[in-house]
Design an enzyme around this catalytic site. Structure first.
Site, PDB file in Angstrom:
ATOM      1  CB  SER A 141      35.039  28.595  40.645  1.00 40.04           C
ATOM      2  OG  SER A 141      34.189  27.558  40.209  1.00 40.04           O
ATOM      3  CE1 TYR A 154      30.492  30.155  43.395  1.00 36.39           C
ATOM      4  CE2 TYR A 154      31.107  28.939  41.420  1.00 36.39           C
ATOM      5  CZ  TYR A 154      31.321  29.245  42.750  1.00 36.39           C
ATOM      6  OH  TYR A 154      32.360  28.669  43.431  1.00 36.39           O
TER       7      TYR A 154
END
Ligand code: NDP
Length: 251
Positions: A141, A154
């Site tokens: 990401s 995350y």
């Protein structure tokens, strides 16, 4: 060079969003795809879309946080196909909350789904891949490299994926297994649709910072997945490729 004919690929979380985009790309290049996700109805619908390209596409209901389920997933693939060439560790979740409000259970949920599952699936795939080489593609990401105030767990999981990618790449290069990461920018999926409702201004901030001037779509991930799954990338391992419309190059 880019053909995946007769290759077998498993895509975790391949029943929607980025995972389905990647599954579609791999199938178009000739691979037989296996979707590993929890929601059977969603997987059925994804299979209907994929069957136009890959007659052997299949789904195996799997919770990637469950060690036994992951072992069984690889067993079933071996029984059906006798081989596993490509693993895409794509399944992921996020819980958007300030770190001070995050419970341990929420932290563990995100870390297990995103990071521990990547380890579990790679470890389970290794014995099959070792036979004739393999390709592992881990989905990181922008939060593998940047921080965000609403995404501590995350971000930690995605940063961990980057380092796990490098460790596995180094460890398994002698087995002809290449392990690379893809770092998507902001892609329009269920995950980010929820984010846009939770974080005021997110949509506009992404547009303003992305030089390409648009959000990505799941099919933007098809090409990089085919490249990293094919012989075209045989001397590339431990790399992390942003697919972000220039987001990570922009200030
Ligand atoms: P989606 O929510 O659309 O897809 C996530 C997928 O993960 C679902 O198909 C879901 O299927 C699966 N999944 C979740 N938990 C589990 C589990 N325990 N076991 C098996 N499968 C699971 O999100 P995206 O497509 O956006 O995200 C895909 C990946 O891309 C994630 O790793 C995400 O972090 C990453 N990413 C996304 C970005 C974006 O902008 N969209 C940007 C950067 C990275 P099911 O519920 O059926 O199990």
């Amino acid at each position: 060079m880019f053909s995946l004919a007769s290759r077998v690929a498993v895509i975790t979380g391949g029943n929607g969003g980025i995972g389905l985009g990647i599954a579609t790309g791999l199938a178009k290049a000739g691979a037989h795809v296996v979707i590993a996700a929890r929601d059977a109805a969603k997987s059925e619908s994804a299979l209907r879309a994929l069957s136009a390209i890959d007659l052997e596409a299949m789904a195996i209901q799997t919770d990637v946080t469950d060690e036994h389920a992951v072992t069984e997933l690889v067993r079933q693939i071996e029984r059906r196909h006798g081989r596993l060439d490509i693993l895409v560790n794509n399944a992921g979740i996020t819980i958007r909350a300030p770190a001070q409000d995050l419970s341990l259970a929420e932290w563990n949920d995100v870390i297990c789904t995103n990071l521990s599952s990547t380890f579990l699936c790679a470890r389970a795939a290794y014995p099959l891949m070792k036979r004739s080489g393999g390709k592992i593609i881990n989905i990181g990401s922008m939060l593998s490299i940047f921080g965000a105030s609403f995404s501590a767990a995350y971000g930690a999981s995605k940063g961990g994926i980057l380092q796990l990618t490098k460790s596995l790449a180094v460890a398994w290069a002698p087995d002809n297994i290449q392990v690379n990461a893809v770092l998507p920018g902001w892609i329009d999926t269920d995950l980010t649709r929820a984010g846009r409702t939770q974080i005021p201004g997110l949509h506009e901030q992404v547009l303003a910072r992305t030089p390409a001037g648009r959000w990505g779509t799941p099919d933007d991930l098809e090409g990089v997945a085919v490249f990293l799954a094919s012989a075209a990338s045989n001397y590339i391992t431990g790399a992390a490729i942003p697919v972000d419309g220039g987001f990570s190059s922009s200030i």
